[in-house]
Scaffold this active site. Sequence first.
Site, PDB file in Angstrom:
ATOM      1  N   ASP A  82       0.883  -6.421 -35.456  1.00  0.00           N
ATOM      2  CA  ASP A  82       0.119  -5.899 -36.593  1.00  0.00           C
ATOM      3  C   ASP A  82       0.469  -4.435 -36.894  1.00  0.00           C
ATOM      4  O   ASP A  82      -0.205  -3.784 -37.678  1.00  0.00           O
ATOM      5  CB  ASP A  82      -1.389  -6.051 -36.337  1.00  0.00           C
ATOM      6  N   HIS A 132       0.514  -1.873 -34.690  1.00  0.00           N
ATOM      7  CA  HIS A 132      -0.123  -0.819 -33.886  1.00  0.00           C
ATOM      8  C   HIS A 132       0.874  -0.140 -32.956  1.00  0.00           C
ATOM      9  O   HIS A 132       1.849  -0.749 -32.524  1.00  0.00           O
ATOM     10  CB  HIS A 132      -1.346  -1.337 -33.110  1.00  0.00           C
ATOM     11  N   ASP A 161      -2.596   4.102 -23.081  1.00  0.00           N
ATOM     12  CA  ASP A 161      -3.888   3.461 -23.317  1.00  0.00           C
ATOM     13  C   ASP A 161      -4.398   2.718 -22.084  1.00  0.00           C
ATOM     14  O   ASP A 161      -3.680   2.579 -21.080  1.00  0.00           O
ATOM     15  CB  ASP A 161      -3.790   2.515 -24.523  1.00  0.00           C
ATOM     16  N   GLU A 206      -5.032   0.360 -34.037  1.00  0.00           N
ATOM     17  CA  GLU A 206      -4.964  -0.834 -34.882  1.00  0.00           C
ATOM     18  C   GLU A 206      -4.908  -0.429 -36.359  1.00  0.00           C
ATOM     19  O   GLU A 206      -5.204   0.727 -36.699  1.00  0.00           O
ATOM     20  CB  GLU A 206      -6.191  -1.709 -34.606  1.00  0.00           C
TER      21      GLU A 206
HETATM   22  C1  F6R Z   1       0.867  -0.739 -24.617  1.00  0.00           C
HETATM   23  C2  F6R Z   1       0.741  -0.382 -26.012  1.00  0.00           C
HETATM   24  C3  F6R Z   1       0.956  -1.373 -27.104  1.00  0.00           C
HETATM   25  C4  F6R Z   1       2.159  -2.275 -26.879  1.00  0.00           C
HETATM   26  C5  F6R Z   1       2.264  -3.300 -28.004  1.00  0.00           C
HETATM   27  C6  F6R Z   1       3.460  -4.203 -27.853  1.00  0.00           C
HETATM   28  O1  F6R Z   1       0.616   0.386 -23.799  1.00  0.00           O
HETATM   29  O2  F6R Z   1       0.439   0.729 -26.271  1.00  0.00           O
HETATM   30  O3  F6R Z   1       1.121  -0.683 -28.314  1.00  0.00           O
HETATM   31  O4  F6R Z   1       3.305  -1.491 -26.804  1.00  0.00           O
HETATM   32  O5  F6R Z   1       1.102  -4.054 -28.056  1.00  0.00           O
HETATM   33  O6  F6R Z   1       3.300  -4.961 -26.709  1.00  0.00           O
HETATM   34  P1  F6R Z   1       4.508  -5.833 -26.145  1.00  0.00           P
HETATM   35  O7  F6R Z   1       5.559  -4.864 -25.747  1.00  0.00           O
HETATM   36  O8  F6R Z   1       3.932  -6.527 -24.952  1.00  0.00           O
HETATM   37  O9  F6R Z   1       4.929  -6.736 -27.236  1.00  0.00           O
END
Ligand code: F6R
Length: 262
Positions: free
Chosen positions: A137, A139, A68, A144
Amino acid sequence: MAEVIITESEDEAGRIYADCAANLIRTKPDCVLGLATGSSPLAAYQALAARVKDDGIDVSRVRGFALDEYAGLDPRHPQSYRSTIERTVIEPLGLDPAKVHVPNGNLETIADAGHEYDAAIEAAGGVDLQILGIGTDGHIGFNEPGSSLASGTRIKTLTERTRIDNARFFDGAIDQVPTHCITQGIGTILKARQLVLLAFGAGKAEAVAETVEGGISSFCPASALQLHPHATVIIDEAAASRLRNRDYYKWAYANKPSWQSI
Ligand code: F6R
């Protein structure tokens, strides 16, 4: 069901991913790695970089696709996912930057960027090994709650929860966190041949329990992992604390036959 591995530390989880990725690169030198940003994969990237260096693994043909990117954030911004992937993956592993792709969040072209990105992944032969983090959440990527489980790469609106969580990368200022992003869809992610989801800390416990032991629902996008034939969830004790079958997962991993890899 996904295999669940409960580790003592992020470093141990990182080594398990690194073993798997290093084997893949040895057997398929032009393999395609699916890449995530955020905190969760950092130990895994460090472990893989060390393995590449220590074992002299040739990574010159390895290709990569990130999950992303923020919409409208200059790719040269230190917190853009392009910059993050350069800093945490391309440089430490010594990958060829031209072979590593990140969705294009430029607002002028973003409407077509999703289809083009999915086409590029397909033209590369698909992702071999996709690393994933999970949001509090539920995702994955930036899909989301409510995201279609069949979705392709597209623009999404970030939830306030995610923007609060990610404000730590923007000096704590939520108003600096972009409101929109471009993300691989759940359908895109499910096409990868192997998924490895990493989660650490009590803040992830509820999302992990929903993912592994809850019903499959777009309300917890990560629960789509239950549909994947080869998904591995590697977590620490805190992130595992709300799993009902915790003892079974531990027993299964402790007694795993040597001929069975992750
Ligand atoms: C990042 C992504 C997100 C993160 C998620 C967890 O490329 O796709 O899904 O993996 O927000 O983030 P952290 O690892 O920082 O808790």
